[in-house]
Design an enzyme around this catalytic site. Structure first.
Site: not given
Length: 410
Positions: A287, A295, A300, A304, A330
């Site tokens: 994680d 974010n 966002h 990415d 994630e």
């Protein structure tokens, strides 16, 4: 005088009986020699003509047998190369050659493109894909006339037409004479068969006649096999497309790694395979720490970028036998083949350092990123993918509670 007159009819009767017995042998398919005779009378001449007729019939029978074998070859659903190989291997003795080449009309009939060749001469100078325009070439006239063409001195022909690249290449291979045979199907030009000999003056009218007799059958056989070849090629293309679509369906659109479904199927299979041979595999759940902050702070698009770079860093040190998948958001999963507890911890630590040691590009800035790792070992086939991932998830939770940016083995 009377005895001499009686002797000649008796000799004639014996010779007639010998010829009759010989013809009967031929009729029953036996390869009998012509009865010996030293005479030069009309009966002896008739015998010699019968022998020549027998030779011609035998030749025609050989041609028909080999043509039947060729047709039978394509009826078994073979490819173009197999048909042409069959011609090369079976037509020797019918037409003299040291090389056979086949070219098909392409580009709407504007070009003649070499498709296949076999040779017992020197290294081939004309190979598959060699193409020349058909317009204004000598082959255009061959196809227009629809008749075989003989060139019994290729060196002289090249001297007269020094610009003929194909002739120059064939001469360089060792060809000295050629028989060019057009192929038609239902009146439609298909291409050309080239018979080449390393001997000058190898071809005569008899070879043209032989090819004219079998040309339509050969062209039909090749045309059918071409259609079969195209079908095979089409099926291969569709299978490749299906495999590509399947691969796309198994991949995460953003990162390109296995998606959750594909990873879980792979994990199930690997668990069964490993337990069958007494091997242990590792499952790592990862994680990205504080990914929501990335974010929220950078947007966002930056998130990415981080996800793609994250998977790239893991992939560069992933072994060929291991698998990486995106579990969701994630969270990621790693399958590590043939490992033990110590090795699994060392592998996970390498992954952790690959993430933590270098900042990530988040667009207008860079940011340090860390990740937490939960590890488990699987050696029992009764423990399937979902159960293994649940145990790794528990170890991941312990890593987060313990301060993140660490590896915990369940």
């Amino acid at each position: 005088m009377i005895d001499e007159e009686h002797k000649r009819p008796q000799d004639l009767d014996n010779r007639l009986e010998a010829y009759a017995a010989w013809i009967e042998e031929l009729r029953h398919g036996k390869n009998a020699p012509l009865p010996p005779t030293g005479a030069a009378d009309p009966l002896a001449k008739l015998g010699r003509e019968l022998q020549l007729l027998s030779d011609v019939i035998t030749q025609r029978e050989t041609e028909l047998i080999r043509l039947f074998q060729l047709v039978h070859t394509v009826e078994r659903g073979v490819l173009v190369e197999d048909v042409l190989d069959s011609i090369f291997e079976r037509f020797v003795g019918i037409i003299p050659y040291d090389r056979i080449g086949c070219a098909f009309l392409s580009d709407g009939g504007a070009q003649l493109t070499a498709y296949w060749a076999r040779s017992n001469m020197g290294p081939m100078q004309i190979t598959k894909g060699y193409a020349q325009p058909i317009a204004e070439s000598s082959l255009q006239e061959v196809l227009r006339a629809g008749q075989p063409r003989i060139l019994n001195d290729l060196e002289a022909y090249l001297a007269a037409k020094p610009g003929s690249d194909s002739t120059s290449r064939i001469v360089a291979e060792g060809g000295r004479s050629s028989l060019t045979c057009p192929l038609f199907v239902d009146g439609r030009p298909l291409g050309v068969l080239f018979f080449t000999s390393r001997q000058k003056n190898a071809y005569g009218d008899v070879h043209q006649a032989v090819f004219r007799q079998i040309a339509e059958e050969i062209a039909t056989v090749i045309d059918k096999s071409r259609l079969f070849q195209e079908l095979v090629d089409s099926n291969k293309f569709l299978l490749r497309q299906a495999e590509q679509l399947k691969e796309v369906a198994n991949r995460d659109a953003l990162t390109g790694v296995l998606n959750r479904g594909a990873f879980m199927v792979t994990l199930d299979r690997q668990i069964l395979a490993s337990s069958a041979v007494g091997k242990t595999l590792g499952v790592i759940m990862i994680d990205i720490d504080h990914f929501k902050v990335v974010n929220d702070t950078y947007g966002h698009a930056a998130g990415d970028l981080v996800l793609r770079e994250f998977t790239h860093r893991l992939s560069t040190i992933l072994r060929q036998s291991d698998y990486l998948g995106r579990y969701g958001g994630e969270e990621f999963l790693l399958l590590i083949a043939e490992t033990n507890a110590d090795e699994l911890l060392q592998i996970a630590e390498r992954f952790r350092l690959a993430i933590a040691e270098k900042p990530f590009d988040v667009g207008a800035a860079s940011r340090s990123i860390t990740a937490s790792f939960g590890l488990t070992l699987v050696s029992d086939s009764a423990r399937r993918a979902e159960a293994a991932v649940a145990v790794a998830d528990g170890a991941l939770y312990a890593a987060k509670i313990g301060g993140r940016n660490r590896c915990v083995l369940a």
